[in-house]
Design an enzyme around this catalytic site. Structure first.
Site, PDB file in Angstrom:
ATOM      1  N   GLU A 163      -3.817   7.489  -4.487  1.00  0.00           N
ATOM      2  CA  GLU A 163      -3.888   6.840  -5.866  1.00  0.00           C
ATOM      3  C   GLU A 163      -5.195   7.596  -6.725  1.00  0.00           C
ATOM      4  O   GLU A 163      -5.105   7.362  -7.862  1.00  0.00           O
ATOM      5  CB  GLU A 163      -3.997   5.103  -5.555  1.00  0.00           C
TER       6      GLU A 163
ATOM      7  N   HIS B  41      -1.568   0.056  -9.852  1.00  0.00           N
ATOM      8  CA  HIS B  41      -2.165  -0.773  -8.946  1.00  0.00           C
ATOM      9  C   HIS B  41      -2.858  -1.913  -9.593  1.00  0.00           C
ATOM     10  O   HIS B  41      -3.774  -2.551  -9.724  1.00  0.00           O
ATOM     11  CB  HIS B  41      -3.209  -0.239  -8.026  1.00  0.00           C
TER      12      HIS B  41
ATOM     13  N   ARG C 164       0.766  -1.267  -0.096  1.00  0.00           N
ATOM     14  CA  ARG C 164       0.194  -0.035   0.030  1.00  0.00           C
ATOM     15  C   ARG C 164       0.922   1.173  -0.172  1.00  0.00           C
ATOM     16  O   ARG C 164       1.890   1.236   0.591  1.00  0.00           O
ATOM     17  CB  ARG C 164      -1.013   0.127   1.159  1.00  0.00           C
TER      18      ARG C 164
ATOM     19  N   ASP D 229       3.794  -0.492  -7.404  1.00  0.00           N
ATOM     20  CA  ASP D 229       2.478  -0.690  -7.903  1.00  0.00           C
ATOM     21  C   ASP D 229       1.351   0.084  -7.222  1.00  0.00           C
ATOM     22  O   ASP D 229       0.185   0.268  -7.772  1.00  0.00           O
ATOM     23  CB  ASP D 229       2.158  -2.095  -7.737  1.00  0.00           C
TER      24      ASP D 229
HETATM   25  P1  NAD Z   1      -0.890 -11.310   4.914  1.00  0.00           P
HETATM   26  O1  NAD Z   1      -1.892 -10.993   5.830  1.00  0.00           O
HETATM   27  O2  NAD Z   1      -0.832 -12.840   4.548  1.00  0.00           O
HETATM   28  O3  NAD Z   1       0.454 -10.950   5.145  1.00  0.00           O
HETATM   29  C1  NAD Z   1       0.928  -9.678   5.918  1.00  0.00           C
HETATM   30  C2  NAD Z   1       1.978  -9.990   6.837  1.00  0.00           C
HETATM   31  O4  NAD Z   1       2.403  -8.966   7.230  1.00  0.00           O
HETATM   32  C3  NAD Z   1       1.673 -10.961   7.936  1.00  0.00           C
HETATM   33  O5  NAD Z   1       2.263 -11.985   8.198  1.00  0.00           O
HETATM   34  C4  NAD Z   1       1.518 -10.068   9.069  1.00  0.00           C
HETATM   35  O6  NAD Z   1       2.139 -10.649  10.300  1.00  0.00           O
HETATM   36  C5  NAD Z   1       2.722  -9.153   8.576  1.00  0.00           C
HETATM   37  N1  NAD Z   1       2.707  -7.680   9.547  1.00  0.00           N
HETATM   38  C6  NAD Z   1       1.732  -7.100   9.886  1.00  0.00           C
HETATM   39  N2  NAD Z   1       2.374  -5.866  10.288  1.00  0.00           N
HETATM   40  C7  NAD Z   1       3.526  -5.822  10.251  1.00  0.00           C
HETATM   41  C8  NAD Z   1       4.694  -5.038  10.425  1.00  0.00           C
HETATM   42  N3  NAD Z   1       4.462  -3.758  11.360  1.00  0.00           N
HETATM   43  N4  NAD Z   1       5.852  -5.346  10.091  1.00  0.00           N
HETATM   44  C9  NAD Z   1       6.059  -6.256   9.386  1.00  0.00           C
HETATM   45  N5  NAD Z   1       5.081  -7.332   9.039  1.00  0.00           N
HETATM   46  C10 NAD Z   1       3.794  -6.940   9.457  1.00  0.00           C
HETATM   47  O7  NAD Z   1      -1.176 -10.548   3.420  1.00  0.00           O
HETATM   48  P2  NAD Z   1      -0.879 -10.870   2.000  1.00  0.00           P
HETATM   49  O8  NAD Z   1      -1.677 -11.423   1.291  1.00  0.00           O
HETATM   50  O9  NAD Z   1       0.607 -11.271   1.857  1.00  0.00           O
HETATM   51  O10 NAD Z   1      -0.836  -9.075   1.408  1.00  0.00           O
HETATM   52  C11 NAD Z   1      -0.061  -8.219   2.018  1.00  0.00           C
HETATM   53  C12 NAD Z   1      -0.547  -6.710   1.638  1.00  0.00           C
HETATM   54  O11 NAD Z   1      -0.241  -6.645   0.238  1.00  0.00           O
HETATM   55  C13 NAD Z   1      -2.004  -6.718   1.737  1.00  0.00           C
HETATM   56  O12 NAD Z   1      -2.253  -5.984   3.203  1.00  0.00           O
HETATM   57  C14 NAD Z   1      -2.231  -5.546   0.857  1.00  0.00           C
HETATM   58  O13 NAD Z   1      -2.293  -4.317   1.237  1.00  0.00           O
HETATM   59  C15 NAD Z   1      -1.509  -5.683  -0.305  1.00  0.00           C
HETATM   60  N6  NAD Z   1      -1.896  -6.372  -1.583  1.00  0.00           N
HETATM   61  C16 NAD Z   1      -1.826  -5.476  -2.715  1.00  0.00           C
HETATM   62  C17 NAD Z   1      -2.050  -5.927  -4.046  1.00  0.00           C
HETATM   63  C18 NAD Z   1      -1.902  -5.231  -5.160  1.00  0.00           C
HETATM   64  O14 NAD Z   1      -2.636  -5.168  -6.093  1.00  0.00           O
HETATM   65  N7  NAD Z   1      -0.709  -4.394  -5.166  1.00  0.00           N
HETATM   66  C19 NAD Z   1      -3.011  -7.173  -4.014  1.00  0.00           C
HETATM   67  C20 NAD Z   1      -3.226  -8.074  -2.742  1.00  0.00           C
HETATM   68  C21 NAD Z   1      -2.502  -7.446  -1.565  1.00  0.00           C
END
Ligand code: NAD
Length: 319
Positions: free
Chosen positions: A263, A283, A234, A258
């Site tokens: 945005e 994105h 994000r 991305d």
């Molecule tokens: P997920 O919940 O499986 O993984 C997120 C990880 O971040 C978890 O392991 C969590 O413990 C960790 N985390 C939480 N707080 C943290 C911190 N302060 N420092 C370090 N790690 C921390 O989620 P995911 O499916 O891997 O997705 C991650 C992020 O990617 C989502 O939150 C979303 O914002 C973003 N995303 C972007 C797109 C895109 O199209 N660009 C698509 C999907 C997801």
């Protein structure tokens, strides 16, 4: 099944039929609506199926008296005021994994485009100039990749980097699972170790109050000179002003993004967008064939479950 007024927001034309095949009476909006438009057009909604640009704010939540379920077809849910929804007893569901490999693949599309000068090379040949000089790239094999947030996407990135590109991978997460480190071929590290040791840093944590501007001036100062930063998580996780400063000073060699802050109003990112050591996609990391199908099918099966039982499989329990 008792019919409910179900409103789907931000539905692409290609996906209308899939929605209508499951919920023939659903109201479908293709445009992103503002808070006021959601309130004016859909104040009788019982179920809102949203995507990430719909502002499901406190104002919206309070103005929709029949709302019982907010189902977002996304992993992230920072566009929803969780507190306001919970206070009104509204259930919130997300789609925690519609294909984390799809986002992980885009990480490498961005990274290689940036460090192997693909965009600049393409621009050059499209001007009928077929010369390699000046477009020297950076190889991945042997470099150290730092992952912040070793969740579904981060783990996929770790595996591709270590097994596919033979990189060394370090990862920081607030929760650690030694089995993950073994299975996905990385080592856990502290944030400071990531900043100090990594040639490339890729962000995969959620945007939370605690991660807003995690990558700020202080974090950037701790990083290696010439670091490459990738953000597919994000925009708000990076302090844009600090990023621009780091890019200008060449402390950060390149940024491959991305997601950006603001945005919805890309003009606010003009300075960043126009920098020659930055590449930005709009994105699109999630946007591929099988991920889109899963995104709709998972959200719709949770809506059906909610209509039948009042509960959902993927309830949001985050901050
Ligand atoms: P997920 O919940 O499986 O993984 C997120 C990880 O971040 C978890 O392991 C969590 O413990 C960790 N985390 C939480 N707080 C943290 C911190 N302060 N420092 C370090 N790690 C921390 O989620 P995911 O499916 O891997 O997705 C991650 C992020 O990617 C989502 O939150 C979303 O914002 C973003 N995303 C972007 C797109 C895109 O199209 N660009 C698509 C999907 C997801």
């Amino acid at each position: 099944m008792k019919p409910k007024r179900i409103v789907f927001l931000e539905v692409e034309n290609e996906d209308r039929d899939e929605v209508l095949s499951v919920f023939p009476d659903a109201v479908i909006e293709s445009e992103v609506l503002s808070e006021d438009e959601i309130i004016r057009k859909h104040n009788d909604a019982e179920i809102l199926c949203t995507f990430i640009y719909s502002p499901v704010t406190k104002k919206v939540i309070h103005a929709l008296p029949n709302l019982k379920l907010i189902a977002t077809r996304s992993v992230g849910y920072n566009h929803i005021d969780l507190k306001a929804a919970r206070e009104k007893g509204i259930v919130i569901a997300n789609v925690p994994d519609y294909g984390s490999h799809v986002i992980a693949e885009h990480v490498f599309a961005l990274l290689l485009s940036s460090i192997r000068r693909v965009v600049e090379g393409e621009e050059r040949t499209s001007r009928m100039k077929f010369e390699f000089q000046g477009l020297r790239g950076i190889a991945l094999k042997g470099k150290t990749l730092g992952i912040i947030g070793a969740g579904r996407i981060g783990l996929n990135v770790a595996r591709i980097a270590s097994l596919g590109f033979l990189m060394k991978v370090l990862a920081y997460d607030v929760y650690q699972d030694p089995d993950h480190a073994l299975e996905y071929h990385f080592q856990y590290a502290t944030l400071d170790e990531i900043y100090e040791k990594c040639d490339i840093i890729s962000l995969h944590c959620p945007l939370l109050p605690s991660t807003k501007h995690l990558i700020n001036g202080e974090a950037i100062r701790k990083m290696k000179d010439g670091v490459v930063i990738i953000n597919t998580a994000r925009g708000g996780i990076i302090d844009t002003k600090a990023l621009i400063k780091g890019l200008k000073s060449r402390k950060i060699l390149k940024a491959a993004l991305d997601v950006v802050e603001h945005e919805q109003n890309i003009e606010e990112n003009k300075e960043l967008v126009e920098m020659e050591n930055v590449i930005i996609t709009p994105h699109i990391a999630f946007f591929a064939d099988d991920s889109m199908h899963r995104m709709y099918s998972e959200a719709m099966s949770d809506i059906k479950l909610f209509m039948e039982t009042g509960a959902v499989k993927h309830a949001v329990v985050g901050e």
